[in-house]
Design an enzyme around this catalytic site. Sequence first.
Site, PDB file in Angstrom:
ATOM      1  N   ASP A  96       0.714  -1.270  -0.085  1.00 16.74           N
ATOM      2  CA  ASP A  96      -0.002  -0.097   0.164  1.00 16.74           C
ATOM      3  C   ASP A  96       0.924   1.253   0.208  1.00 16.74           C
ATOM      4  OD1 ASP A  96      -2.197  -1.744   0.113  1.00 16.74           O
ATOM      5  OD2 ASP A  96      -2.161  -1.656   2.137  1.00 16.74           O
ATOM      6  N   GLY A 144       1.449   2.879  -2.772  1.00 18.93           N
ATOM      7  CA  GLY A 144       1.016   3.880  -3.591  1.00 18.93           C
ATOM      8  C   GLY A 144       1.740   3.406  -5.098  1.00 18.93           C
ATOM      9  N   LYS A 145       1.750   2.124  -4.994  1.00 21.07           N
ATOM     10  CA  LYS A 145       2.372   1.602  -6.236  1.00 21.07           C
ATOM     11  C   LYS A 145       1.471   1.982  -7.582  1.00 21.07           C
ATOM     12  CE  LYS A 145       2.290  -2.449  -4.496  1.00 21.07           C
ATOM     13  NZ  LYS A 145       2.012  -1.979  -2.946  1.00 21.07           N
ATOM     14  N   ASN A 197      -4.921 -10.063  -3.634  1.00 18.76           N
ATOM     15  CA  ASN A 197      -4.850  -9.632  -2.486  1.00 18.76           C
ATOM     16  C   ASN A 197      -4.239  -8.036  -2.473  1.00 18.76           C
ATOM     17  OD1 ASN A 197      -2.503 -10.532  -3.958  1.00 18.76           O
ATOM     18  ND2 ASN A 197      -1.604 -11.378  -1.823  1.00 18.76           N
ATOM     19  N   ALA A 198      -3.876  -7.578  -3.720  1.00 15.33           N
ATOM     20  CA  ALA A 198      -3.362  -6.597  -4.146  1.00 15.33           C
ATOM     21  C   ALA A 198      -4.580  -5.666  -4.198  1.00 15.33           C
ATOM     22  CB  ALA A 198      -2.358  -6.401  -5.454  1.00 15.33           C
ATOM     23  N   GLY A 199      -4.312  -4.258  -3.689  1.00 10.92           N
ATOM     24  CA  GLY A 199      -5.450  -3.170  -4.044  1.00 10.92           C
ATOM     25  C   GLY A 199      -4.622  -1.895  -4.568  1.00 10.92           C
ATOM     26  N   HIS A 200      -4.711  -1.561  -5.961  1.00  9.79           N
ATOM     27  CA  HIS A 200      -3.760  -0.651  -6.309  1.00  9.79           C
ATOM     28  C   HIS A 200      -4.960   0.633  -6.628  1.00  9.79           C
ATOM     29  CE1 HIS A 200      -0.204  -3.377  -7.203  1.00  9.79           C
ATOM     30  NE2 HIS A 200      -0.723  -3.246  -6.002  1.00  9.79           N
ATOM     31  N   GLN A 223       2.122  -5.902  -3.180  1.00  8.82           N
ATOM     32  CA  GLN A 223       2.706  -6.048  -1.650  1.00  8.82           C
ATOM     33  C   GLN A 223       4.001  -5.218  -1.562  1.00  8.82           C
ATOM     34  OE1 GLN A 223       1.591  -9.404  -3.383  1.00  8.82           O
ATOM     35  NE2 GLN A 223      -0.344  -8.579  -2.801  1.00  8.82           N
ATOM     36  N   ASP A 236       2.678  14.708   1.626  1.00  2.00           N
ATOM     37  CA  ASP A 236       1.743  15.757   2.136  1.00  2.00           C
ATOM     38  C   ASP A 236       0.910  15.164   3.427  1.00  2.00           C
ATOM     39  OD1 ASP A 236       0.689  13.777   0.013  1.00  2.00           O
ATOM     40  OD2 ASP A 236      -1.261  14.165   0.738  1.00  2.00           O
TER      41      ASP A 236
HETATM   42  P1  GDP Z   1      -0.694   0.289  -3.628  1.00  3.31           P
HETATM   43  O1  GDP Z   1      -1.337  -1.005  -3.007  1.00  3.31           O
HETATM   44  O2  GDP Z   1       0.816   0.153  -3.374  1.00  3.31           O
HETATM   45  O3  GDP Z   1      -1.056   0.749  -4.956  1.00  3.31           O
HETATM   46  O4  GDP Z   1      -1.505   1.458  -2.765  1.00  3.31           O
HETATM   47  P2  GDP Z   1      -2.884   1.827  -2.161  1.00  3.31           P
HETATM   48  O5  GDP Z   1      -3.507   2.109  -3.445  1.00  3.31           O
HETATM   49  O6  GDP Z   1      -3.327   0.458  -1.453  1.00  3.31           O
HETATM   50  O7  GDP Z   1      -2.711   2.841  -1.343  1.00  3.31           O
HETATM   51  C1  GDP Z   1      -2.277   4.060  -1.283  1.00  3.31           C
HETATM   52  C2  GDP Z   1      -3.228   4.932  -1.104  1.00  3.31           C
HETATM   53  O8  GDP Z   1      -2.811   6.367  -1.018  1.00  3.31           O
HETATM   54  C3  GDP Z   1      -4.269   5.069  -2.079  1.00  3.31           C
HETATM   55  O9  GDP Z   1      -5.563   5.575  -1.669  1.00  3.31           O
HETATM   56  C4  GDP Z   1      -3.815   6.346  -2.980  1.00  3.31           C
HETATM   57  O10 GDP Z   1      -4.876   7.000  -3.804  1.00  3.31           O
HETATM   58  C5  GDP Z   1      -3.263   7.168  -1.974  1.00  3.31           C
HETATM   59  N1  GDP Z   1      -1.835   7.840  -2.368  1.00  3.31           N
HETATM   60  C6  GDP Z   1      -1.001   7.673  -3.243  1.00  3.31           C
HETATM   61  N2  GDP Z   1       0.050   8.704  -3.290  1.00  3.31           N
HETATM   62  C7  GDP Z   1      -0.721   9.557  -2.317  1.00  3.31           C
HETATM   63  C8  GDP Z   1       0.139  10.785  -1.983  1.00  3.31           C
HETATM   64  O11 GDP Z   1       1.368  11.159  -2.335  1.00  3.31           O
HETATM   65  N3  GDP Z   1      -0.587  11.477  -1.320  1.00  3.31           N
HETATM   66  C9  GDP Z   1      -1.772  11.012  -0.633  1.00  3.31           C
HETATM   67  N4  GDP Z   1      -2.459  11.749   0.227  1.00  3.31           N
HETATM   68  N5  GDP Z   1      -2.303  10.091  -1.025  1.00  3.31           N
HETATM   69  C10 GDP Z   1      -1.850   9.350  -1.854  1.00  3.31           C
HETATM   70  P1  IMO Z   2      -0.744  -4.048  -2.052  1.00  3.96           P
HETATM   71  O1  IMO Z   2      -0.369  -4.638  -3.540  1.00  3.96           O
HETATM   72  C1  IMO Z   2      -0.999  -4.767   2.049  1.00  3.96           C
HETATM   73  C2  IMO Z   2      -0.987  -8.714   3.590  1.00  3.96           C
HETATM   74  C3  IMO Z   2      -2.075  -9.294   4.311  1.00  3.96           C
HETATM   75  C4  IMO Z   2      -1.557 -10.118   5.266  1.00  3.96           C
HETATM   76  C5  IMO Z   2      -0.493 -10.719   4.425  1.00  3.96           C
HETATM   77  C6  IMO Z   2      -0.872 -12.193   3.861  1.00  3.96           C
HETATM   78  O2  IMO Z   2      -2.066  -3.606  -2.385  1.00  3.96           O
HETATM   79  O3  IMO Z   2       0.497  -3.268  -1.629  1.00  3.96           O
HETATM   80  P2  IMO Z   2      -2.368 -12.861   2.065  1.00  3.96           P
HETATM   81  O4  IMO Z   2      -3.810 -12.626   1.674  1.00  3.96           O
HETATM   82  O5  IMO Z   2      -1.383 -12.162   0.858  1.00  3.96           O
HETATM   83  O6  IMO Z   2      -2.181 -14.320   2.024  1.00  3.96           O
HETATM   84  O7  IMO Z   2      -2.048 -12.039   3.223  1.00  3.96           O
HETATM   85  O8  IMO Z   2      -0.177  -9.820   3.514  1.00  3.96           O
HETATM   86  N1  IMO Z   2      -1.240  -7.971   2.394  1.00  3.96           N
HETATM   87  C7  IMO Z   2      -1.245  -6.905   2.049  1.00  3.96           C
HETATM   88  N2  IMO Z   2      -0.966  -5.708   2.731  1.00  3.96           N
HETATM   89  N3  IMO Z   2      -1.048  -4.474   0.667  1.00  3.96           N
HETATM   90  C8  IMO Z   2      -1.047  -5.341  -0.296  1.00  3.96           C
HETATM   91  O9  IMO Z   2      -1.342  -5.725  -1.458  1.00  3.96           O
HETATM   92  C9  IMO Z   2      -1.350  -6.758   0.549  1.00  3.96           C
HETATM   93  N4  IMO Z   2      -1.378  -8.148   0.069  1.00  3.96           N
HETATM   94  C10 IMO Z   2      -1.386  -8.819   1.238  1.00  3.96           C
HETATM   95  O10 IMO Z   2      -2.634  -8.043   4.978  1.00  3.96           O
HETATM   96  O11 IMO Z   2      -0.702  -9.508   6.326  1.00  3.96           O
HETATM   97 MG    MG Z   3      -2.861  -1.558  -1.928  1.00  3.18          MG
END
Ligand code: GDP
Ligand code: IMO
Ligand code: MG
Length: 428
Positions: free
Chosen positions: A13, A15-16, A38-41, A223, A332
Site C-alpha cells: 500500500d 502507492g504503487k 490480495n493487491a489493491g492498487h 505487496q 503531504d
Molecule cells: P498500492 O497498493 O501500493 O497501490 O497503494 P494503495 O492504493 O493500496 O494505497 C495508497 C493510497 O494512498 C491510495 O488511496 C492512493 O490514492 C493514496 N495515495 C497515493 N499517493 C499519495 C500521495 O502522495 N498523497 C496522498 N495523500 N495519497 C496518496
Molecule cells: P498491495 O499490492 C498490504 C498482507 C495481508 C496479510 C499478509 C498475507 O495493495 O500493496 P495474503 O492474503 O497475501 O495471504 O495476506 O499480507 N497483504 C497486503 N498488505 N497491501 C497488499 O497489497 C497486501 N497483500 C497482502 O494483510 O498481512
Molecule cells: Mg494496496
Amino acid sequence: MTNIVAVGIQWGDEGKGKIVDVIAPHMNIVARFQGGPNAGHTLVVGGKKIVLHHIPSGILHAGVKCFIGNGTILEAQGIVEEMDSLTQAGFDIEGQLFISERTHLIMPYHIALDKAREQSKGKAKIGTTGCGIGPTYEDKAARRGIRLADLSAKNIEERLTNNLEYYNFMLREYYKAPEVDMADVQASLALLRDRVLPFSANVSALLHAAEQQGQRLLYEGAQGLMLDTDHGTYPFVTSSNTVAGSAMAGLGVGALSATEIVGIAKAYCTRVGSGPFPTELFDETGTFLAEKGHEFGATTGRARRTGWFDAVAVRHAVQVNGLTGLIITKLDVLDGLKEIKLCTSYELNGETLNHVPALAQDMNDSKAIYQSFAGWEGSTYGLTSPDDLPKEAQALLDAISQICDCPVVMLSTGPDRDHVMWLSDTLK
Ligand code: GDP
Ligand code: IMO
Ligand code: MG
C-alpha cells in the site's frame, strides 16, 4: 532503452498503483509478475478513484499494453468484475490486456481453506486478505495447481475432482468448516472459459518480441518487500516473492531485462494484518497519520496500522532489490506535524541492530531508535516543483536518501495522477 521494475518496499500500500499510472505513459507495456487479488492498487484521475486488484495499473492509458504474468494468480469472479468496471468507466481493454496461459487459478476451495485456516488460528492468525493466496501458491509448488492453459487439458475434470476431494477432507475433518460444492468450482470454470480465456497469451514470447523491437517495459510489483516470503517478516508475509528479482521469473524475461529498479515507500509506514512493526505508533500521531492518509485497505477495508518511516527496513529493501532509486509517496500527509521521526536502527536486548532480524520474534521485540526532524509550516499537497518544497521537507528527503543509501527519484504529494514531482529523468 529503459525497462523499469517498480516494487513496494514496506508492507504494501505504498502507492504503487498511483506511481505506475504516472510512469505508464512513458512506457509501451506494464506487466504484473506476482500476487493476485490480495493487491489493491488505487488510481486517482481528476478526483475519480479506480481500484485495481489483478489488472496492471497502466490500463487507463489506451496505448499501453498490460500483461498479467505467469507468477501471478487470478480469481475468476474478481477479475471479471474488474474488467466490467473498467468497461463501464469507458475503458476498452480488448486488445490491451493479455494474461499468461501459465497463470495459476484461485479456486473456491482455496478461498475456503484460507478463511478456515485463519479462523482456526485465532489470535495467531496472519491476517490474510482471505483471497485464497496461500493455498493457491501452495498448490503451485505442490504441482496440483490449475493454470489457465489447463482449462483445455483433457484431464481437467479429474484433477479438479481430486483437488476438491482433498480440500474438502481438510475442511471437514481438520478445520470442521463447511465443504465446497463442485457446482461452485464449475461456475468458476465456466466464467474463466467464457470471459478470461479469450485474454490468454504467451506473455513471455510477447515480451521478448517487444524487447527486441526496443519497446519500454515496466514491471509492476504487488505487496511490498517486508511481505516477501523470503525477505519479509516470515511467517507474517504473503505467499509470493515480492522482491524485484522475481519479476524475471514471474514474466519469463531475461535476468538482465531491467535497467532501473525503483522502490516505492510512504514517507511514513503502514501495515495491514498481523506481524512485527517496530515503528508502530499507538498515540495521537498514529491516529493523525491514519486519518489524514485515509489508511484503510483497498482490498478488505481493514484499518491499516501506522508508524514512522523505518529506514532499517528500507535499507534492507535497497539491498535485496538492488534499487537504483526511491520514490517517496504521501509526503503531504506529514504536513502539520511539528516533529517527524525516522527509525535509523533497532535495539534488541541492549544491542544495536542495523539490519532486519530473520526471526519475527526478534523484530517484534526490537525497539526503534529514532532520528528527529523538524516538521514544516504550510502545505506540500499537490506540489510539482522541488523549488516549492519547504526546506524542512527537503532536509527529511535528503536524510532518507543518505540513510538508505539510495537517491530519491520521484516524490508524490497527493493521490491524483498530477500530484507528482519528477526528481530525475531516468524514468522518462
Ligand atoms: P498500492 O497498493 O501500493 O497501490 O497503494 P494503495 O492504493 O493500496 O494505497 C495508497 C493510497 O494512498 C491510495 O488511496 C492512493 O490514492 C493514496 N495515495 C497515493 N499517493 C499519495 C500521495 O502522495 N498523497 C496522498 N495523500 N495519497 C496518496
Ligand atoms: P498491495 O499490492 C498490504 C498482507 C495481508 C496479510 C499478509 C498475507 O495493495 O500493496 P495474503 O492474503 O497475501 O495471504 O495476506 O499480507 N497483504 C497486503 N498488505 N497491501 C497488499 O497489497 C497486501 N497483500 C497482502 O494483510 O498481512
Ligand atoms: Mg494496496
